[in-house]
Structures are given as structure tokens and as C-alpha cells.
Design a protein around this motif. Structure first.
Motif, mmCIF file in Angstrom:
data_model
loop_
_atom_site.group_PDB
_atom_site.id
_atom_site.type_symbol
_atom_site.label_atom_id
_atom_site.label_comp_id
_atom_site.label_asym_id
_atom_site.label_seq_id
_atom_site.Cartn_x
_atom_site.Cartn_y
_atom_site.Cartn_z
ATOM 1 N N ASP A 116 -66.142 -3.534 -29.667
ATOM 2 C CA ASP A 116 -65.197 -2.941 -30.371
ATOM 3 C C ASP A 116 -64.873 -3.738 -31.807
ATOM 4 O O ASP A 116 -64.034 -3.234 -32.482
ATOM 5 C CB ASP A 116 -63.805 -3.020 -29.475
ATOM 6 N N GLN A 117 -66.161 -4.500 -32.450
ATOM 7 C CA GLN A 117 -65.932 -5.053 -33.374
ATOM 8 C C GLN A 117 -65.896 -4.051 -34.789
ATOM 9 O O GLN A 117 -65.050 -4.452 -35.880
ATOM 10 C CB GLN A 117 -67.105 -6.038 -33.719
ATOM 11 N N ARG A 118 -66.278 -2.879 -34.639
ATOM 12 C CA ARG A 118 -66.076 -2.156 -36.013
ATOM 13 C C ARG A 118 -64.895 -1.036 -35.900
ATOM 14 O O ARG A 118 -64.812 -0.688 -34.944
ATOM 15 C CB ARG A 118 -67.214 -1.479 -36.003
ATOM 16 N N TRP A 119 -64.524 -1.130 -37.105
ATOM 17 C CA TRP A 119 -63.187 -0.207 -37.197
ATOM 18 C C TRP A 119 -63.531 1.152 -36.941
ATOM 19 O O TRP A 119 -62.779 1.579 -36.252
ATOM 20 C CB TRP A 119 -62.579 -0.377 -38.692
ATOM 21 N N LEU A 120 -64.464 1.650 -37.506
ATOM 22 C CA LEU A 120 -64.943 3.074 -37.313
ATOM 23 C C LEU A 120 -65.058 3.367 -36.111
ATOM 24 O O LEU A 120 -64.811 4.417 -35.444
ATOM 25 C CB LEU A 120 -66.148 3.270 -38.234
ATOM 26 N N ASP A 121 -65.739 2.480 -35.095
ATOM 27 C CA ASP A 121 -66.071 2.672 -33.702
ATOM 28 C C ASP A 121 -64.586 2.940 -33.028
ATOM 29 O O ASP A 121 -64.533 3.527 -32.033
ATOM 30 C CB ASP A 121 -66.855 1.560 -33.104
ATOM 31 N N ARG A 122 -63.677 1.894 -33.210
ATOM 32 C CA ARG A 122 -62.313 2.027 -32.583
ATOM 33 C C ARG A 122 -61.555 3.154 -33.049
ATOM 34 O O ARG A 122 -61.099 3.781 -32.286
ATOM 35 C CB ARG A 122 -61.755 0.543 -33.112
ATOM 36 N N PHE A 123 -61.794 3.469 -34.249
ATOM 37 C CA PHE A 123 -61.184 4.887 -34.769
ATOM 38 C C PHE A 123 -61.526 5.986 -33.811
ATOM 39 O O PHE A 123 -60.769 6.795 -33.257
ATOM 40 C CB PHE A 123 -61.521 4.941 -36.293
ATOM 41 N N GLN B 209 -60.491 5.572 -30.086
ATOM 42 C CA GLN B 209 -58.998 5.689 -29.635
ATOM 43 C C GLN B 209 -58.612 7.009 -30.012
ATOM 44 O O GLN B 209 -58.075 7.882 -29.088
ATOM 45 C CB GLN B 209 -58.270 4.757 -30.557
#
Length: 285
Positions: free
Chosen positions: A93-100, A103
Motif C-alpha cells: 500500500d506504499q503508493r498513493w495512486l494504488d491506495r486511491f 479505496q
């Protein structure tokens, strides 16, 4: 692997949504397996949250009562949560875009499942069955491709805590497939961790398939409804302790006394009615 196994019969709207999701995952997470797994586990929790939400709504409206089925879905969500925690411990889950993506995609997926469930529960269960089967294939391929490397790596603490814990209530609860003994998988290496997750996903596939067949009129995955105790079983359980036996006997005496009192009252009323009728007959003559 997905092409090699038998195709799951799927309604057209569910098939379209599933194909779009798989296409998105393949494009965004190409050659990034841990991030792909983290995305999958974030999304994979949503079906059980959605099912619990709808079943809770039905219970509130008085349309449905089945705590056992809701408990299984809760346990399934807990299992997927621990998969998610494992992937987070590996940096998924380290990349912001992946979390975006994960979620926002999970929230969208939740409402799609709610809509499918309200239209036809089989659609919603079928969608989750497809996703879980996809997860089985994905984890299986990853384990086969990295077997030797995974056997040389230690498991993260969260995996050890989950698979080697003292309390297996929720772990046992989500598994509805027939079994002769409780499942207690090893957790000594990362190979064990990913193999365990793959086996967990197989359990989810089984349960979703059983739920789908149950809605169509088949046997439920778990006993549904409540108050399923037979009379003799009920008496045996509450009479196991002296307090329970005393309460049972006191209640029996109270019911017996109430019955006798009611019988006497009814008898006296019948007598009064007969006397009254006789008096009226005499007066008429």
C-alpha cells in the motif's frame, strides 16, 4: 489458469462488471504482484460487508432472521482483513495512486454488490465467487512461480499471529466446506503464508457457490433461521446445571398451577351459566 478451469455460469451484467475489474487490475498492476494482491484484498472485503448490510436491513424490517449466515459473512470479512494486513506488511500500500484506486474502487464495488443483491442475491454472490476464484488463480500462479524463493523468506508477524493464534473461532467460522478435521495450516515461511491465503480463497469460493445455489432453492451453506433446538435437546441443555434444573421445575409448576386455576375458573363460569339459564327457564314458565 482461469481459462483452464470450468467457466462459472454468470449473468451478463455481472460478467461485464467482472471483466472490467479484471482488465483494470491487469493494466494497473502489471508485474507488481504484491500491490495487485493488496488491491484485491481491499476490494475482496466489500462483498461480506455488503451482504451483512443487506441482511441487517432485512432483519431490521422484520423480513429475515438468520444470525448464522451473517456470522459466516462476518468471519469471511475478518479473513480478508488479515490477508490485507499481510499485504500491507509487505509494502503493498506504499503508493498513493494504488491506495486511491483501491479505496475508491472498494466503495464503488460495495454499492454495485448492494444493487445486485437487491435485484437478485445470486448476482451478488456470483460476482464474489468470480473474484474469489480469480484470487485463487492469481495466488496459485504466484506460489508456483516463486516456490523456492518464498521458502527462504520468514513470514511477517501478522501472518504468524493469525495462522498460529490461540483463538481460531473466526478462522473456523468462515470455512463451510465439509471436513473431517479442523484446518490448522503451518506458517513457517512466506511459502506457507501465500499457500494458506490461496487455500482461504478456495474456501470463499465454496461458500459463495453454496450461497448462490441456496438462493436458487438448494441447500444452504450453513443452517439458517433460529430456534432450531429440539424440545429434548433444549431441556437437556438448560437442565445441565442445578440452577437450570431448578428454574425448569419451578417454571413447570407455575404452568401447571396456572392451568389448574384456569380450569377451575372455566368450570365455575360454566356452572354460573347453567344456573342462570335454569333461572331464566323457570321465569318463562
Amino acid at each position: 489458469r482461469e481459462l483452464a478451469r470450468p467457466e462459472v455460469p454468470t449473468p451478463v451484467p455481472v460478467k461485464i462488471a467482472y471483466d472490467v475489474l479484471c482488465w483494470f487490475i491487469d493494466v494497473v498492476f502489471e508485474d507488481r504482484p504484491v500491490q495487485r494482491f493488496w488491491f484485491l484484498e481491499t476490494v475482496a472485503r466489500m462483498p461480506y460487508f455488503a451482504y451483512t448490510s443487506v441482511l441487517h436491513l432485512y432483519e431490521t424490517l422484520g423480513w429475515w432472521r438468520s444470525p448464522e449466515l451473517r456470522a459466516v459473512h462476518n468471519a469471511q470479512e475478518d479473513n480478508e482483513l488479515h490477508h490485507l494486513l499481510i499485504m500491507e506488511s509487505l509494502g503493498g500500500d506504499q503508493r498513493w495512486l494504488d491506495r486511491f484506486f483501491a479505496q475508491h474502487g472498494a466503495v464503488l464495488y460495495y454499492w454495485i454488490l448492494i444493487a445486485f443483491f437487491l435485484i437478485d442475491p445470486r448476482w451478488s454472490y456470483n460476482f464474489s465467487r468470480l473474484i474469489e476464484a480469480h484470487a485463487v488463480d492469481t495466488y496459485g500462479e504466484f506460489v508456483d512461480a516463486n516456490r523456492e524463493l518464498l521458502k527462504k523468506l520468514p513470514p511477517p508477524p501478522v501472518a504468524v499471529e493469525y495462522y498460529l493464534a490461540d483463538d481460531f473461532y473466526l478462522f473456523d467460522k468462515f470455512q463451510t466446506a465439509p471436513r473431517t478435521e479442523l484446518r490448522r495450516p503451518p506458517c513457517a515461511t512466506m511459502f506457507d503464508v501465500f499457500s494458506n491465503i490461496c487455500d482461504d480463497e478456495k474456501q470463499h469460493v465454496h461458500t459463495m457457490n453454496a450461497c448462490e445455489e441456496w438462493v436458487a432453492g438448494g441447500k444452504p451453506a450453513v443452517p439458517v433461521g433460529f430456534n432450531r433446538l429440539e424440545k429434548d435437546q433444549y431441556e437437556r441443555l438448560i437442565s445441565a446445571s442445578p440452577e437450570g434444573r431448578a428454574a425448569w421445575e419451578a417454571w413447570g409448576r407455575e404452568i401447571s398451577d396456572a392451568g389448574r386455576a384456569a380450569g377451575k375458573l372455566l368450570g365455575s363460569r360454566e356452572l354460573e351459566g347453567a344456573v342462570g339459564a335454569g333461572s331464566r327457564d323457570e321465569a318463562s314458565h
